[in-house]
Design a protein around this motif. Structure first.
Motif, PDB file in Angstrom:
ATOM      1  N   THR A   1       7.882   9.094  41.230  1.00 50.94           N
ATOM      2  CA  THR A   1       7.197   9.127  42.529  1.00 50.94           C
ATOM      3  C   THR A   1       7.371   7.847  43.331  1.00 50.94           C
ATOM      4  O   THR A   1       7.117   7.843  44.540  1.00 50.94           O
ATOM      5  N   ARG A   2       7.761   6.738  42.670  1.00 55.47           N
ATOM      6  CA  ARG A   2       7.921   5.430  43.329  1.00 55.47           C
ATOM      7  C   ARG A   2       6.612   4.968  43.972  1.00 55.47           C
ATOM      8  O   ARG A   2       6.590   4.389  45.052  1.00 55.47           O
ATOM      9  N   GLU A   3       5.500   5.241  43.290  1.00 58.61           N
ATOM     10  CA  GLU A   3       4.185   4.828  43.747  1.00 58.61           C
ATOM     11  C   GLU A   3       3.451   4.129  42.608  1.00 58.61           C
ATOM     12  O   GLU A   3       3.729   4.366  41.431  1.00 58.61           O
ATOM     13  N   ARG A   4       2.502   3.256  43.003  1.00 64.70           N
ATOM     14  CA  ARG A   4       1.708   2.543  41.999  1.00 64.70           C
ATOM     15  C   ARG A   4       0.813   3.520  41.237  1.00 64.70           C
ATOM     16  O   ARG A   4       0.295   4.480  41.809  1.00 64.70           O
ATOM     17  N   ARG A   5       0.620   3.200  39.948  1.00 64.65           N
ATOM     18  CA  ARG A   5      -0.266   4.012  39.120  1.00 64.65           C
ATOM     19  C   ARG A   5      -1.064   3.092  38.190  1.00 64.65           C
ATOM     20  O   ARG A   5      -0.621   2.004  37.841  1.00 64.65           O
TER      21      ARG A   5
ATOM     22  N   ALA B   1      17.253  -4.844  47.570  1.00 62.85           N
ATOM     23  CA  ALA B   1      17.330  -5.349  48.936  1.00 62.85           C
ATOM     24  C   ALA B   1      17.408  -4.209  49.948  1.00 62.85           C
ATOM     25  O   ALA B   1      16.928  -4.334  51.072  1.00 62.85           O
ATOM     26  N   ARG B   2      17.997  -3.089  49.577  1.00 56.28           N
ATOM     27  CA  ARG B   2      18.130  -1.945  50.482  1.00 56.28           C
ATOM     28  C   ARG B   2      17.127  -0.850  50.142  1.00 56.28           C
ATOM     29  O   ARG B   2      17.347   0.327  50.432  1.00 56.28           O
ATOM     30  N   GLN B   3      16.037  -1.249  49.506  1.00 58.30           N
ATOM     31  CA  GLN B   3      14.953  -0.330  49.155  1.00 58.30           C
ATOM     32  C   GLN B   3      15.393   0.754  48.173  1.00 58.30           C
ATOM     33  O   GLN B   3      14.769   1.824  48.101  1.00 58.30           O
TER      34      GLN B   3
END
Length: 579
Positions: A301-305, A329-331
Motif C-alpha cells: 500500500t506504500r502507507e504507514r502502519r 529520488a523519483r518517488q
C-alpha cells in the motif's frame, strides 16, 4: 603522438617532393622543347632542303644542334636521319608530332623511340616550298634521360634533406608530445588514485592553457569529492551511532522484502545477528506472522502502519511495530523501515497499576466496611448493650489502626518511589548497627518463643547509609520473620563481605515461600497467604518498602526460600571502607 607527427612530416615532405619533382621535370622539358624549336627554326633559315638531305651535311648539323635530326616527306616516309639509315625506320605519318606539324606547321610529343627503350622529346616543323604546302617535315629529338638523371639527383638531395628533417622533427615532436603527455599522464595517475579513494592527493603546478585548466578542474573535483565523502562518512558514523545506541529495534527491508539493515536492539529483540540475516526474506528473519504481514502490507500500500506484536522467541515480549515506506529520488518504492519498541514493561506496569488499584481498593474497603458495619450495629441499639458495645468498639479501633498503618505505609512507599525522602547519609559501622537492632527486638522474639541471634565476622564494616532508613529495612525484614516463623523457631542475622559490598542475610526456619511466588514477593500488596497475612496485621507493603530503600542505597535485595523449611532474605550495600 610521436609516430603520428613523424608520419605527418613524411607525408607532407613526400607530397612536397612530388610537386617539386613534377615542376622540375616540366620546367626542363619546356626548356628542351624551346631549345629544339629554336634550333629547328635556325636550321630552316640557314640550310636548304637539299643540303639537309645529304648524309654528310646532316651529321655535321647533328653535332652542331646536339640533337637527332630526321627529314620526313609529306607522306611520312623518312628521307634522311642523323642516327639511323632511312630504311631502318618505319613510316612516320602517324607520329603525333609529324601529324600535328603537317596540320598546323608545328608539333611536339614525348614518347618512346622507335629503336631505343627510352623516352624522347620530339619537335617537328614543316619546311615550306614555293609551289606546294610543304616540302617535308624537319624533326629534332633528344632523349629525356638527362631530365630523369637530374630528377633522380634532386630526389637524392631531397631524401638526404628528408632524413635530416625527420631526425630533427622526431626530436621536436617527441619533445612536444612529451610536453603534452607528461601532464596528461600525471592527471591520469592522480585521477586513478582518486578513484581508489585517495582523496588527499592533488596535482601540482602544470602547464598553462587547456591542460592547466584540466588539472585545476581535477583538483577542484578532488576537493569536492573529498568534502562530499567526508560529509557522507560523518553522516554514516552518526547514523550508525544512533542506530547502535537506540533502545528501539530498527529493520530495513528492500523493495522485494529482503533485509538490508538490522541494529543491535533489533538483534536482541528478535534473537538474530545481522551477518546471518542480511539478504534474506523478512518472513525467514522475523518469524512472526503479524510482523511479516505488516511489512508486506506497507510494501503493497506504500502507507504507514502500526501494529502491536506479541513475540514468543527468543523471549516473551510485546512490541509496538511502526512501519513506513521508503521512496527514492523519483518517488519510486525502495523498501520499508520498521521500528520496534519493546512495551512489555509498559504493559506489565499497566497490569501492576490495575492490580495496585484493585488491591488498594480491596485493602481499604475491608476495614472501612468493618468500621461502618459495627458502627451501624451500635447505632441500631447495640450501644446500650455494654458488653457487646465494648467488643464492637475494640474491633472498630483495631480496624482503624489497620487502616492507619495501611495509609501510612502507602504514603511512605509513595514518598520513597517519588524520591521525596531525603537520605541523611553518614558512615555507619554495619556490625554495630545490627547488634543494636537485634538487642532492641529480642524481647518481642522471646515473647513468641523464638531465638534471635547474629553471625558477624570479626572486624568493622563501614557503609554510607541513612541510619533511620536502614533501621526500617531491618525492622521490616525481622518483623516478617517474626510473623511467619512458628514458636520454637530460630532467626539469625548474618553479615558477609564480598567484592566491594557487604551482604546481610536474615534467615528463619518458618513456613517458607512457594517457588512460584518468589519472583513477585517484593511487589506491593502481594501476599502468599492473604488471609493469614491480614490476620497477622500485615499490609502487604513491607517488602516493597524494603526493596525501594535498599535500591535507594545503591544496593540490591533478593530471597531464597523453600516451602516448609524457611526463608533467607538478603540485601547488599556498597562497602565504603574497612578498618
Amino acid at each position: 603522438m610521436t609516430l603520428g607527427y613523424i608520419f605527418l612530416f613524411c607525408c607532407s615532405l613526400l607530397v612536397l617532393g612530388g610537386i617539386l619533382s613534377r615542376f622540375l621535370w616540366n620546367s626542363q622539358v619546356d626548356f628542351l622543347q624551346t631549345e629544339l624549336e629554336r634550333k629547328a627554326e635556325l636550321l630552316k633559315t640557314t640550310c636548304d632542303w637539299d643540303a639537309l638531305t645529304g648524309s654528310h651535311e646532316l651529321n655535321k648539323f647533328r653535332r652542331i644542334a646536339g640533337a637527332r635530326i630526321t627529314l620526313i616527306d609529306p607522306a611520312g616516309e623518312v628521307l634522311a636521319d642523323s642516327d639511323y639509315h632511312p630504311r631502318q625506320l618505319q613510316n612516320q605519318k602517324n607520329a603525333p608530332e609529324v601529324k600535328a606539324a603537317l596540320q598546323s606547321g608545328y608539333g611536339s610529343s614525348i614518347r618512346r623511340g622507335e629503336k631505343e627503350d627510352a623516352y624522347f622529346l620530339f619537335v617537328a616543323s614543316t619546311i615550306p616550298e614555293k609551289n606546294r604546302e610543304a616540302a617535308g617535315v624537319l624533326r629534332l629529338s633528344v632523349p629525356l634521360s638527362q631530365v630523369d638523371a637530374s630528377i633522380t639527383k634532386m630526389w637524392r638531395i631531397f631524401f638526404g634533406a628528408l632524413l635530416v628533417i625527420l631526425a630533427v622533427g622526431s626530436f621536436l615532436s617527441r619533445r612536444l608530445a612529451t610536453g603534452l603527455t607528461r601532464p596528461l599522464s600525471e592527471i591520469t595517475a592522480v585521477a586513478r588514485r582518486i578513484a581508489q579513494g585517495d582523496w588527499e592527493i592533488e596535482l601540482g603546478p602544470l602547464t598553462q592553457g587547456e591542460v592547466g585548466e584540466l588539472a585545476a578542474a581535477v583538483n577542484g573535483m578532488s576537493r569536492t569529492l573529498k568534502e562530499k565523502v567526508r560529509e557522507l562518512a560523518e553522516s554514516k558514523v552518526r547514523l550508525e551511532a544512533v542506530l547502535a545506541n537506540m533502545e528501539s529495534g530498527v529493520l530495513l527491508a528492500d523493495h522485494v522484502g529482503h533485509i538490508s539493515l538490522v541494529n543491535r536492539a533489533a538483534e536482541k529483540l528478535l534473537g538474530i545477528t545481522e551477518k546471518d540475516v542480511l539478504g534474506k526474506s523478512h518472513v525467514e528473519v522475523v518469524k512472526n506472522y503479524l510482523l511479516s504481514s505488516l511489512i508486506d502490507e506497507v510494501l503493497r500500500t506504500r502507507e504507514r502502519r502500526k501494529e502491536e506484536v506479541a513475540l514468543i522467541f527468543p523471549k516473551e515480549r510485546i512490541l509496538e511495530a511502526h512501519a513506513a515506506p521508503i521512496f527514492g529520488a523519483r518517488q519510486e518504492p525502495r523498501g520499508v523501515v520498521v521500528v520496534l519498541h519493546d512495551i512489555s514493561e509498559i504493559r506489565r506496569l499497566e497490569r501492576v497499576r490495575a492490580e495496585f488499584v484493585a488491591n488498594v481498593s480491596h485493602e481499604l474497603k475491608t476495614p472501612i466496611t468493618a468500621v461502618k458495619g459495627f458502627a451501624e450495629t451500635l447505632l441500631s441499639g447495640a450501644l446500650y448493650n455494654y458488653r457487646a458495645a465494648e467488643e464492637f468498639v475494640h474491633i472498630i479501633n483495631e480496624e482503624a489502626e489497620r487502616l492507619s498503618r495501611l495509609i501510612l505505609d502507602l504514603l511512605e512507599l509513595s514518598k520513597i518511589e517519588s524520591r521525596e525522602v531525603k537520605m541523611q547519609v553518614e558512615p555507619l559501622e554495619l556490625g554495630a548497627q545490627i547488634k543494636w537492632i537485634v538487642n532492641k527486638l529480642k524481647p518481642q522474639f522471646q515473647k513468641k518463643g523464638l531465638t534471635l541471634s547474629t553471625d558477624l565476622p570479626a572486624g568493622a564494616f563501614f557503609v554510607q547509609a541513612d541510619r533511620d532508613r536502614l533501621e526500617q529495612v531491618f525492622l521490616n525484614l525481622l518483623d516478617n520473620s517474626l510473623k511467619y516463623t512458628p514458636g520454637g523457631g530460630q532467626v539469625e542475622v548474618s553479615l558477609q563481605e564480598q567484592e566491594n559490598e557487604v551482604v546481610v542475610g536474615i534467615k528463619d526456619n518458618g513456613i517458607g515461600i512457594p517457588s512460584e511466588d518468589l519472583p513477585r514477593i517484593f511487589e506491593r500488596f502481594y501476599r502468599v497467604d492473604k488471609a493469614r497475612s491480614r490476620k497477622l496485621g500485615g499490609t502487604g507493603l513491607g517488602l516493597a518498602i524494603v526493596k525501594h530503600l535498599v535500591e535507594a542505597h545503591r544496593g540490591r535485595v533478593w530471597v531464597e526460600s523453600e516451602l516448609g523449611k524457611g526463608s533467607v532474605f538478603y540485601f547488599s550495600l556498597p562497602q565504603e571502607q574497612k578498618e
